[in-house]
Design a protein around this motif. Structure first.
Motif, PDB file in Angstrom:
ATOM      1  N   GLY A   1       0.825  -1.200   0.000  1.00 17.98           N
ATOM      2  CA  GLY A   1       0.000   0.000   0.000  1.00 17.98           C
ATOM      3  C   GLY A   1       0.857   1.248   0.000  1.00 17.98           C
ATOM      4  O   GLY A   1       1.839   1.351  -0.739  1.00 17.98           O
ATOM      5  N   GLY A   2       0.494   2.195   0.854  1.00 20.30           N
ATOM      6  CA  GLY A   2       1.213   3.461   0.899  1.00 20.30           C
ATOM      7  C   GLY A   2       2.106   3.589   2.114  1.00 20.30           C
ATOM      8  O   GLY A   2       2.210   2.676   2.942  1.00 20.30           O
ATOM      9  N   LEU A   3       2.742   4.747   2.230  1.00 17.11           N
ATOM     10  CA  LEU A   3       3.615   5.012   3.372  1.00 17.11           C
ATOM     11  C   LEU A   3       2.844   4.975   4.690  1.00 17.11           C
ATOM     12  O   LEU A   3       3.327   4.451   5.693  1.00 17.11           O
ATOM     13  N   LEU A   4       1.651   5.552   4.683  1.00 18.12           N
ATOM     14  CA  LEU A   4       0.854   5.558   5.910  1.00 18.12           C
ATOM     15  C   LEU A   4       0.489   4.153   6.353  1.00 18.12           C
ATOM     16  O   LEU A   4       0.384   3.875   7.555  1.00 18.12           O
ATOM     17  N   ASP A   5       0.296   3.250   5.399  1.00 19.49           N
ATOM     18  CA  ASP A   5      -0.012   1.865   5.746  1.00 19.49           C
ATOM     19  C   ASP A   5       1.155   1.197   6.445  1.00 19.49           C
ATOM     20  O   ASP A   5       0.970   0.304   7.271  1.00 19.49           O
ATOM     21  N   ARG A   6       2.386   1.597   6.124  1.00 15.67           N
ATOM     22  CA  ARG A   6       3.573   0.999   6.723  1.00 15.67           C
ATOM     23  C   ARG A   6       4.045   1.751   7.959  1.00 15.67           C
ATOM     24  O   ARG A   6       4.696   1.170   8.829  1.00 15.67           O
ATOM     25  N   PHE A   7       3.745   3.035   8.051  1.00 15.26           N
ATOM     26  CA  PHE A   7       4.285   3.850   9.135  1.00 15.26           C
ATOM     27  C   PHE A   7       3.241   4.233  10.183  1.00 15.26           C
ATOM     28  O   PHE A   7       3.568   4.966  11.117  1.00 15.26           O
ATOM     29  N   ASP A   8       2.006   3.745  10.045  1.00 14.50           N
ATOM     30  CA  ASP A   8       0.958   4.189  10.964  1.00 14.50           C
ATOM     31  C   ASP A   8       1.307   3.899  12.423  1.00 14.50           C
ATOM     32  O   ASP A   8       1.178   4.767  13.294  1.00 14.50           O
ATOM     33  N   GLY A   9       1.757   2.684  12.713  1.00 14.85           N
ATOM     34  CA  GLY A   9       2.118   2.349  14.088  1.00 14.85           C
ATOM     35  C   GLY A   9       3.319   3.132  14.577  1.00 14.85           C
ATOM     36  O   GLY A   9       3.365   3.598  15.726  1.00 14.85           O
ATOM     37  N   LEU A  10       4.305   3.311  13.711  1.00 14.91           N
ATOM     38  CA  LEU A  10       5.524   4.023  14.083  1.00 14.91           C
ATOM     39  C   LEU A  10       5.253   5.489  14.362  1.00 14.91           C
ATOM     40  O   LEU A  10       5.916   6.103  15.207  1.00 14.91           O
ATOM     41  N   LEU A  11       4.267   6.069  13.683  1.00 16.82           N
ATOM     42  CA  LEU A  11       3.948   7.481  13.880  1.00 16.82           C
ATOM     43  C   LEU A  11       3.364   7.752  15.267  1.00 16.82           C
ATOM     44  O   LEU A  11       3.386   8.885  15.746  1.00 16.82           O
ATOM     45  N   PHE A  12       2.819   6.721  15.913  1.00 17.44           N
ATOM     46  CA  PHE A  12       2.351   6.847  17.296  1.00 17.44           C
ATOM     47  C   PHE A  12       3.441   6.411  18.275  1.00 17.44           C
ATOM     48  O   PHE A  12       3.600   7.003  19.350  1.00 17.44           O
ATOM     49  N   ALA A  13       4.182   5.368  17.897  1.00 19.48           N
ATOM     50  CA  ALA A  13       5.178   4.797  18.807  1.00 19.48           C
ATOM     51  C   ALA A  13       6.405   5.695  18.962  1.00 19.48           C
ATOM     52  O   ALA A  13       6.934   5.840  20.071  1.00 19.48           O
ATOM     53  N   ALA A  14       6.869   6.297  17.869  1.00 18.93           N
ATOM     54  CA  ALA A  14       8.094   7.109  17.920  1.00 18.93           C
ATOM     55  C   ALA A  14       7.960   8.335  18.831  1.00 18.93           C
ATOM     56  O   ALA A  14       8.877   8.617  19.622  1.00 18.93           O
ATOM     57  N   PRO A  15       6.859   9.102  18.765  1.00 16.95           N
ATOM     58  CA  PRO A  15       6.741  10.235  19.696  1.00 16.95           C
ATOM     59  C   PRO A  15       6.730   9.804  21.160  1.00 16.95           C
ATOM     60  O   PRO A  15       7.318  10.486  22.013  1.00 16.95           O
TER      61      PRO A  15
END
Length: 262
Positions: free
Chosen positions: A229-243
């Protein structure tokens, strides 16, 4: 026909992973300009994808400015001017609430990843977060398929199960403990616990993106990565976990964030 379609999709996923995983690991290990360029590219790509997902116009000066915003924020983050990053992220509200959301998510997530890698133990701390997110996602998928059972949030994501969520939590905790052991050569109970906590954040990010996609009526956020899929499909969890990890790291000072007491 369905079996052939699934096999073709699986082939695409595997081929994409074979190409992307070594590149990501090299950039993470090497750090410096390679890692910075990777994160900057992802930040810009996330905004492009997010704005299109929310039907925001990316034409003309407005579209150029929307892409310039995360790039500037990332460059400022590399310099360590975190207050300026915050101001720039908040000022994106100038584009309107709907357009600001992808900007804010991209800037917070990307800046957090840049902050983590720039720390004294940044290689292992960033690896900790990324590995935990991958473990959470993979074990949740595997356990959900094998065990099944009640749905976790059928109105948001019909495919996710309670058993999968629990499996993802356990997988994240185990991976956190393993990465911490690899980094410091001894077992740390707090690393297992923080791995689980970050796994919960990753699952929250996954559900959040699923809710947005369901709201706008699409299956994938984009088509950039074949089979994924897209970047958001691969990075959705990381975008919450990293902060979350960045906040823990800030509190931890010079020690690894997973060593924080509870």
């Amino acid at each position: 026909m369905n079996i052939m379609s699934n096999w073709t999709e699986l082939q695409k996923r595997l081929l994409s992973s074979v190409v992307l995983i070594p590149i990501a690991l090299f950039c993470l290990w090497y750090g410096r300009w390679a890692y910075d360029l990777l994160i900057l590219g992802v930040m810009v790509g996330l905004v492009w994808e997010g704005e299109n997902l929310l039907n925001q116009s990316m034409k003309g000066v407005r579209g150029f400015a929307l892409l310039l915003w995360p790039l500037c924020a990332g460059l400022i983050a590399i310099k360590g001017a975190w207050l300026m990053v915050f101001y720039l992220g908040m000022s994106g509200f100038f584009f309107g609430l709907r357009a600001w959301i992808p900007l804010f998510v991209s800037i917070v997530g990307g800046s957090s990843l840049l902050y983590l890698r720039g720390r004294p133990d940044g290689l292992y701390e960033t690896l900790f977060v990324m590995a935990v997110v991958v473990a959470s996602d993979s074990t949740a998928y595997a356990v959900g398929r094998l065990v099944g059972g009640p749905k976790l949030a059928p109105a948001i994501s019909p495919g996710k199960t309670v058993s999968g969520s629990i499996g993802g939590l356990l997988g994240a905790a185990l991976m956190g403990g393993l990465v911490a052991f690899y980094a410091q050569a001894y077992w740390s109970l707090s690393a297992f616990i923080w791995g689980g906590v970050i796994g919960v954040a990753a699952q929250a990010g996954d559900l959040g993106e699923s809710a947005v996609k369901r709201r706008v009526g699409v299956k994938d956020s984009g088509t950039l990565i074949p089979g994924h899929g897209g970047l958001l499909d691969r990075f959705d969890g990381l975008l919450f976990a990293a902060p979350l990890a960045a906040l823990l790291a800030y509190r931890a000072g010079h020690m690894a964030f997973w060593a924080l007491g509870l």
